[in-house]
Enzyme design. Sequence first.
Site, PDB file in Angstrom:
ATOM      1  N   ARG A  34       0.817  -1.207   0.000  1.00 55.80           N
ATOM      2  CA  ARG A  34       0.000   0.000   0.000  1.00 55.80           C
ATOM      3  C   ARG A  34       0.853   1.261   0.000  1.00 55.80           C
ATOM      4  O   ARG A  34       0.464   2.282  -0.573  1.00 55.80           O
ATOM      5  CB  ARG A  34      -0.953  -0.016   1.198  1.00 55.80           C
ATOM      6  CG  ARG A  34      -2.084  -1.013   1.020  1.00 55.80           C
ATOM      7  CD  ARG A  34      -2.969  -1.116   2.236  1.00 55.80           C
ATOM      8  NE  ARG A  34      -4.128  -1.937   1.954  1.00 55.80           N
ATOM      9  CZ  ARG A  34      -4.955  -2.399   2.868  1.00 55.80           C
ATOM     10  NH1 ARG A  34      -4.754  -2.113   4.150  1.00 55.80           N
ATOM     11  NH2 ARG A  34      -5.992  -3.139   2.542  1.00 55.80           N
ATOM     12  N   LYS A 217     -20.644 -16.328   1.615  1.00 60.42           N
ATOM     13  CA  LYS A 217     -22.056 -16.075   1.880  1.00 60.42           C
ATOM     14  C   LYS A 217     -22.763 -15.295   0.767  1.00 60.42           C
ATOM     15  O   LYS A 217     -22.238 -14.310   0.265  1.00 60.42           O
ATOM     16  CB  LYS A 217     -22.205 -15.307   3.198  1.00 60.42           C
ATOM     17  CG  LYS A 217     -21.796 -16.123   4.425  1.00 60.42           C
ATOM     18  CD  LYS A 217     -22.061 -15.345   5.702  1.00 60.42           C
ATOM     19  CE  LYS A 217     -21.745 -16.189   6.935  1.00 60.42           C
ATOM     20  NZ  LYS A 217     -22.035 -15.448   8.190  1.00 60.42           N
ATOM     21  N   GLY A 374      -9.955  -9.831  -1.174  1.00 63.05           N
ATOM     22  CA  GLY A 374      -8.757 -10.367  -0.542  1.00 63.05           C
ATOM     23  C   GLY A 374      -8.227 -11.666  -1.108  1.00 63.05           C
ATOM     24  O   GLY A 374      -7.073 -11.760  -1.526  1.00 63.05           O
ATOM     25  N   GLY A 397     -13.852  -3.646  -0.270  1.00 62.56           N
ATOM     26  CA  GLY A 397     -15.158  -3.105   0.119  1.00 62.56           C
ATOM     27  C   GLY A 397     -15.626  -2.009  -0.803  1.00 62.56           C
ATOM     28  O   GLY A 397     -16.797  -1.965  -1.204  1.00 62.56           O
TER      29      GLY A 397
END
Length: 416
Positions: A34, A217, A374, A397
């Site tokens: 990052r 999920k 990820g 996200g």
Amino acid sequence: MKINNFNFSGHKAIVRVDFNVPLDKNGHVTDDTRIRGALPTLKKVLSDGGALIMMSHMGKPKGKVKMELSLGQIVKNVSEALGVEVKFAKDAGNADAEAAALKPGEALLLENLRYYPEEEGKPVDVAKGTPEYDVAKEEMKGRQKAFAKKLASYADVYVNDAFGTAHRKHASTAVIADNFDADHKMLGFLMEKEVSAIDNVLKNAQHPFTAIIGGSKVSSKLAVIKNLLDKVDNLIIGGGMGYTFIKAQGGKIGQSLHEDELIPEALNVIAAAKEKGVRLSLSTHTVCGQSFSNDTPRKVFPINEIPDEWEGMDAAEQSLEEWKQIILSSKTILWNGPVGVFEFENFAHGTGEIAKYVAEATQKNGAFSLVGGGDSVAAVNKFKLADKVSYVSTGGGAMLEAIEGKVLPGVAAIEK
């Protein structure tokens, strides 16, 4: 304003970066990806002759000072990466003196923004759902605005280069932009690339367009799936979420992960795909285990005929062969989420194969491929394929919310 068109000479720029890097128990950086990702933007400010102020969060201190999450631990790493000695402001909310003293070509890093509850704009130490919380939340709006104004006062240019937090309406990612006019606020190079990559997929996709959505999920990706049904030609659903779709159609899934309450939604997705002419491809065969562990016995079953004592853990070769044909015939590919229990070496094969197919479609067939999330990112990195796909997103996200069709506050604040 486009960053490439702006000359930072004589300006002080405050840049929102994502330096939420992993640290070991001694506070040493274990992966500086990052930091390196932000360098083009940071070096542009300095090479133009501007003064640089960097701000970031680290972890989730929730408005409390936690020294194990201090950005002071990474000053050395940022200095080495930038090639200049980086100064450090221990109090991000009162860094007037440090900011004022900065000369052209110098750099300053502010302490963890999330030490201040005003950054996230959430009341602390007040129970949600109480009248007190509602009052505190309203008061916090004013405090957040004041905190953002304070951060803005350190500089005359604002740059947002933290895509990983672009979906958050925090003081440093969105509210601060209100203090700068259109000519003095902009996206950094990393943010520009991220936004462009997502636009390529959602607005400018060449067809056939295939989305590969995996993960555990259905509930976490349902909005993504629904939005994509209006855009894709092929939708591959793998990983744990696939078993809910199989059970919804009357299949036997043994002990496999599933969400009974999402069965009606799974049936709606199946019906919508058929109505819109989208090819919905679920796993046909699955590698199963007798327990959720790496060393459990393995056996392949048709995905709708898994015995009661077994659970699905990875996509089997029959499924992968079908998916390979779909992926290699695609011109646009979006991949988010693993198709197996990727953290277990013995059940990582399927996800690794998907990574290889996406890379092959990109390199040999000229497809545009966007990989985010990820485990998807981990897979292309593990197999050294990150440079063989078109773009690897740094913000899981934020990317998901963009794919859902949501407006990202961090981007909207620059554009308004």
